[in-house]
Enzyme design. Structure first.
Site, PDB file in Angstrom:
ATOM      1  N   GLU A 250      -1.655   0.433   7.886  1.00 21.77           N
ATOM      2  CA  GLU A 250       0.056   0.085   7.811  1.00 21.77           C
ATOM      3  C   GLU A 250       0.504   1.504   8.278  1.00 21.77           C
ATOM      4  O   GLU A 250       0.044   2.510   8.294  1.00 21.77           O
ATOM      5  CB  GLU A 250       0.391  -0.044   6.289  1.00 21.77           C
ATOM      6  CG  GLU A 250      -0.153  -1.374   5.766  1.00 21.77           C
ATOM      7  CD  GLU A 250       0.331  -1.653   4.334  1.00 21.77           C
ATOM      8  OE1 GLU A 250       1.139  -1.018   3.982  1.00 21.77           O
ATOM      9  OE2 GLU A 250      -0.121  -2.551   3.772  1.00 21.77           O
ATOM     10  N   LYS A 252       2.616   4.716   8.055  1.00 16.06           N
ATOM     11  CA  LYS A 252       3.195   5.539   6.606  1.00 16.06           C
ATOM     12  C   LYS A 252       4.483   6.136   6.889  1.00 16.06           C
ATOM     13  O   LYS A 252       4.724   6.753   7.754  1.00 16.06           O
ATOM     14  CB  LYS A 252       2.199   6.787   6.813  1.00 16.06           C
ATOM     15  CG  LYS A 252       2.258   7.531   5.297  1.00 16.06           C
ATOM     16  CD  LYS A 252       1.173   8.430   5.285  1.00 16.06           C
ATOM     17  CE  LYS A 252       1.213   9.004   3.728  1.00 16.06           C
ATOM     18  NZ  LYS A 252       2.386   9.979   3.459  1.00 16.06           N
ATOM     19  N   ARG A 257       9.287   7.003  -2.221  1.00 20.06           N
ATOM     20  CA  ARG A 257       8.519   5.671  -3.109  1.00 20.06           C
ATOM     21  C   ARG A 257       9.448   5.049  -3.930  1.00 20.06           C
ATOM     22  O   ARG A 257      10.070   5.392  -4.668  1.00 20.06           O
ATOM     23  CB  ARG A 257       7.240   6.113  -3.682  1.00 20.06           C
ATOM     24  CG  ARG A 257       6.317   5.128  -3.879  1.00 20.06           C
ATOM     25  CD  ARG A 257       4.894   5.518  -4.236  1.00 20.06           C
ATOM     26  NE  ARG A 257       4.110   4.335  -4.556  1.00 20.06           N
ATOM     27  CZ  ARG A 257       2.764   4.607  -4.473  1.00 20.06           C
ATOM     28  NH1 ARG A 257       2.407   5.661  -4.117  1.00 20.06           N
ATOM     29  NH2 ARG A 257       2.117   3.497  -4.734  1.00 20.06           N
ATOM     30  N   ARG A 272       8.551   7.751  -7.383  1.00 16.16           N
ATOM     31  CA  ARG A 272       6.879   7.999  -7.466  1.00 16.16           C
ATOM     32  C   ARG A 272       6.621   8.492  -9.006  1.00 16.16           C
ATOM     33  O   ARG A 272       5.491   8.398  -9.569  1.00 16.16           O
ATOM     34  CB  ARG A 272       6.558   9.120  -6.328  1.00 16.16           C
ATOM     35  CG  ARG A 272       5.123   9.337  -6.285  1.00 16.16           C
ATOM     36  CD  ARG A 272       4.877  10.536  -5.508  1.00 16.16           C
ATOM     37  NE  ARG A 272       3.412  10.634  -5.394  1.00 16.16           N
ATOM     38  CZ  ARG A 272       2.579  11.267  -5.895  1.00 16.16           C
ATOM     39  NH1 ARG A 272       2.922  11.597  -7.149  1.00 16.16           N
ATOM     40  NH2 ARG A 272       1.428  11.581  -5.632  1.00 16.16           N
ATOM     41  N   GLU A 302       8.557   2.000   0.548  1.00 14.97           N
ATOM     42  CA  GLU A 302       9.158   3.290   0.960  1.00 14.97           C
ATOM     43  C   GLU A 302      10.369   3.050   1.296  1.00 14.97           C
ATOM     44  O   GLU A 302      10.907   2.337   2.390  1.00 14.97           O
ATOM     45  CB  GLU A 302       8.428   3.863   1.876  1.00 14.97           C
ATOM     46  CG  GLU A 302       8.463   5.394   1.943  1.00 14.97           C
ATOM     47  CD  GLU A 302       7.742   6.274   1.165  1.00 14.97           C
ATOM     48  OE1 GLU A 302       7.050   6.052  -0.044  1.00 14.97           O
ATOM     49  OE2 GLU A 302       7.831   7.690   1.273  1.00 14.97           O
ATOM     50  N   ARG A 417      -6.216   8.102  -7.677  1.00 11.80           N
ATOM     51  CA  ARG A 417      -6.306   8.267  -5.948  1.00 11.80           C
ATOM     52  C   ARG A 417      -7.900   7.685  -5.641  1.00 11.80           C
ATOM     53  O   ARG A 417      -8.939   8.287  -6.038  1.00 11.80           O
ATOM     54  CB  ARG A 417      -6.234   9.521  -5.877  1.00 11.80           C
ATOM     55  CG  ARG A 417      -6.137  10.026  -4.462  1.00 11.80           C
ATOM     56  CD  ARG A 417      -5.720  11.604  -4.198  1.00 11.80           C
ATOM     57  NE  ARG A 417      -4.488  12.044  -4.613  1.00 11.80           N
ATOM     58  CZ  ARG A 417      -3.319  12.055  -4.020  1.00 11.80           C
ATOM     59  NH1 ARG A 417      -3.170  11.127  -2.828  1.00 11.80           N
ATOM     60  NH2 ARG A 417      -2.421  12.354  -4.665  1.00 11.80           N
ATOM     61  N   LYS A 423      -5.311   7.632   3.705  1.00 15.98           N
ATOM     62  CA  LYS A 423      -4.074   8.121   4.593  1.00 15.98           C
ATOM     63  C   LYS A 423      -4.903   8.664   5.604  1.00 15.98           C
ATOM     64  O   LYS A 423      -5.795   9.606   5.608  1.00 15.98           O
ATOM     65  CB  LYS A 423      -3.138   8.592   3.924  1.00 15.98           C
ATOM     66  CG  LYS A 423      -3.429  10.012   3.079  1.00 15.98           C
ATOM     67  CD  LYS A 423      -2.296  10.809   2.154  1.00 15.98           C
ATOM     68  CE  LYS A 423      -2.865  11.631   1.232  1.00 15.98           C
ATOM     69  NZ  LYS A 423      -1.658  12.328   0.414  1.00 15.98           N
TER      70      LYS A 423
END
Ligand code: ATP
Length: 591
Positions: A250, A252, A257, A272, A302, A417, A423
């Site tokens: 996707e 970024k 967020r 976020r 986002e 995470r 990413k």
């Protein structure tokens, strides 16, 4: 529980330098709490009145508190201010003033925790004409009935200066210990926390139904879910390997967020950090109300500024201008936001966290059709490194940060995470140029040309979530403008502490320790192994111990402090270890 008992626990907490001891004290304290009281104890210990997403602020300034102290103690303005100046903290000043006062105490009423919490809640929520006077009177009543130690905490609590050093992880571990006599059952509570973001609620559930009750918690509307976070890798092939040969890629987007909760016409947005941002984005709220067909839904994306004429996303520096309390309506026209939706967690009463990514994506696309302002993130599904790279290059050419790859089979992993999201940014190529977010744990006196500013640099740490400790990684002396140095000096003097805080692990002694509160963004040339720092410290083959450090670190960004990150949002030790191993691979492949 009497407020006196709570203040005695706070004394113990603020004196300990051991995290284990801190958990023991908290667990003992929670054991004393009644139903309906433990949530208040938890919020108070965190210096809050409610979880972050409720967003209640005390609205008590130093001046209001000084007046309350004058009324309650009989000292005049000069006396209160001079003691404040001496101590650097109004709470400590009040403790000393009451100790040395010859006046008899005005009241001998014994308040319990719920009384104090109730008054503070009223103080925070009262508004309108005469509210300042009421706040002063209520605070004065509480202080007047307190002994010196109680008064210290009554003053510190609404001024956000409790500084007990207790983090979310510390509280979860203490609740586990309270309920099961084991610290390790914290992992069960982690999951509950990740889906409700409310430690007070977890405290009540555990107190009433034990750890089993916490296991059954479900996602619910208007309780934000702690966001899933991405690992990082530098190449398409490595990402594809990690994800079983095929994944979604996707774009970024670099904006805010935004977690959207909708129940009929009621819509709330969370950042976020899970603070409510509804009032900042009325255009997004309207788009959700007007075009999202689902009655009850939680999804995220986002939000970023968008140029409708050129159909281009604007850089983060533009989007950030929407972060304001006033003048929103003018800014909406100038900088309309677009929401690029990338996940869905709840739909019509069903918790979707354990559904695979592909199923969630299908549901997301169906749920958000029909809006000009909200669209699904642009993506491809691929098993080809070449196609992956092309998509990445294309995204970067279009001014985006890079991509986020998603494992097609993975659940939504709240609050962690993990490699289910990876990413890849342009900056990962070659040298280490991804930035790190570090927590300031100490600072140095200015020498030479900086003597006048009294600011010589910072001692910075990463957060080790597993240990719930801040581990040092670098001293930071460059990259500051004069303004930033002045600002840092001003902010840090206010959070100075006498000794190393319990959750800080450091072999280095700075000139001044500070309470871990502020996060800075730092760029460095390289991560190196170092015997001086505690980040990821472990035994080496030659029998010595080493951790990780940064080479040539410098501060980046115009704002000295990252206001959108809490200390626990800083770069994690595990990320540093991962970045170090990536850097090694890149340097080997360049040889
Ligand atoms: P960064 O500073 O790189 O954005 P971060 O610590 O805020 O990092 P990460 O989880 O490491 O967060 O990176 C993912 C972030 O990228 C998310 O927090 C989200 O705000 C943003 N983002 C933009 N586009 C996407 C997308 N398509 N899918 C997931 N996250 C995205």
């Amino acid at each position: 529980m009497l407020f006196k008992t709570l203040s005695d626990y706070y004394e113990k907490l603020s004196k300990t330098q051991s995290r284990i001891e801190m958990v023991n004290i908290l667990s003992e304290m929670f054991k004393q709490a009644a139903k309906g009281e433990i949530s208040k104890l938890i919020y108070m210990t965190q210096g809050q009145l409610a979880p972050n997403f409720i967003g209640i602020e005390f609205g008590v300034a130093d001046k209001i508190m000084e007046e309350a102290i004058m009324i309650a103690t009989g000292y005049n303005k000069e006396e209160v201010e001079s003691e404040y100046h001496k101590q650097g903290d109004l709470g400590e000043a009040t403790e000393n003033l009451i100790k040395s006062s010859k006046l008899a105490r005005m009241s001998s009423k014994k308040y319990d925790v719920s009384d104090v919490y109730g008054s503070m809640y009223k103080i925070a929520t009262i508004s309108g004409k005469g509210s300042k006077e009421i706040k002063i009177r209520m605070l004065a009543e509480l202080i007047a009935a307190s002994d010196p130690i109680e008064a210290k905490y009554i003053v510190k609590y609404p001024l956000n200066s409790l500084r007990l050093g207790v983090g979310d992880e510390t509280i979860l571990e203490a609740l586990s210990l309270m309920s099961t006599s084991e610290r390790s059952n914290k992992s069960i509570l982690d999951r509950s926390y990740n889906i409700c973001s409310d430690l007070g609620e977890i405290g009540e559930i555990v107190l009433e139904g034990g750890i089993e009750a916490a296991k059954n918690m479900k996602v619910s509307l208007f309780k934000p879910i702690r966001p899933a976070l991405a690992e990082r890798l530098p190449t398409a092939s490595e990402i594809l390997n990690k994800m079983g040969g095929k994944c979604a890629v996707e774009q970024k987007y670099d904006g805010f967020r935004c977690q959207v909760h909708k129940d009929g016409n009621k819509v709330k947005l969370y950042s976020r950090r899970l603070e409510e941002t509804t009032s900042m984005m009325p255009d997004i709220v309207k788009a959700v109300q007007d075009s999202i067909k689902a009655e009850k839904v939680i999804f995220e994306g986002e939000a970023l500024a968008y140029n409708e004429s050129t159909e281009e996303f604007l850089p983060f520096q533009e989007t950030i201008q929407r972060k304001r309390k006033y003048g929103i309506n003018e800014k909406i026209k100038e900088l309309p936001l677009h929401l690029m939706a990338f996940d869905i967690m709840y739909l019509e009463g069903e918790d979707l966290l354990n559904k695979p990514y592909e199923t969630r994506r299908e549901l997301l696309e169906k749920a958000i059709t029909g809006s000009d302002v909200i669209s699904p993130s642009t993506r491809i599904i691929t098993d080809s490194p070449k196609e992956f790279e092309e998509f990445f290059e294309n995204s970067v050419e279009n001014g985006l940060e890079g991509i986020v790859a998603k494992d097609l089979r993975s659940h939504y992993i709240a609050g962690a995470r993990k490699f289910s999201w990876i990413k890849m940014k342009r900056s990962y190529r070659g040298e280490l140029s991804d930035t790190l977010d570090l927590v300031i744990i100490g600072y140095y006196r200015g020498k030479g040309s900086r003597a006048e500013l009294q600011f010589g640099g910072l001692l910075c740490a990463v957060y080790n979530k597993k240990r719930d400790m801040f581990e040092t990684i670098t001293k930071l002396g460059t990259g500051f403008t004069e303004d930033q140095m002045r600002k840092l000096q001003e902010l840090l003097t206010k959070i100075k502490v006498d000794s190393k805080p319990a959750r800080v692990d450091s072999l280095i002694e700075p000139d001044f320790w500070v309470y871990p509160k502020y996060v800075v963004t730092v760029k460095a040339d390289e991560i190196t192994e170092s015997p001086m720092h505690t980040c990821g410290r472990s035994m080496q083959p030659d029998g010595t111990e080493a951790g990780y450090a940064l080479r040539f670190p410098r501060l980046v960004g115009e704002e000295a402090i990252r206001a959108d990150k809490s200390p626990e949002d800083a770069t994690d030790t595990s990320e540093v270890i991962e970045m170090f191993s990536q850097q090694k691979k890149v340097s080997l492949s360049n040889k």
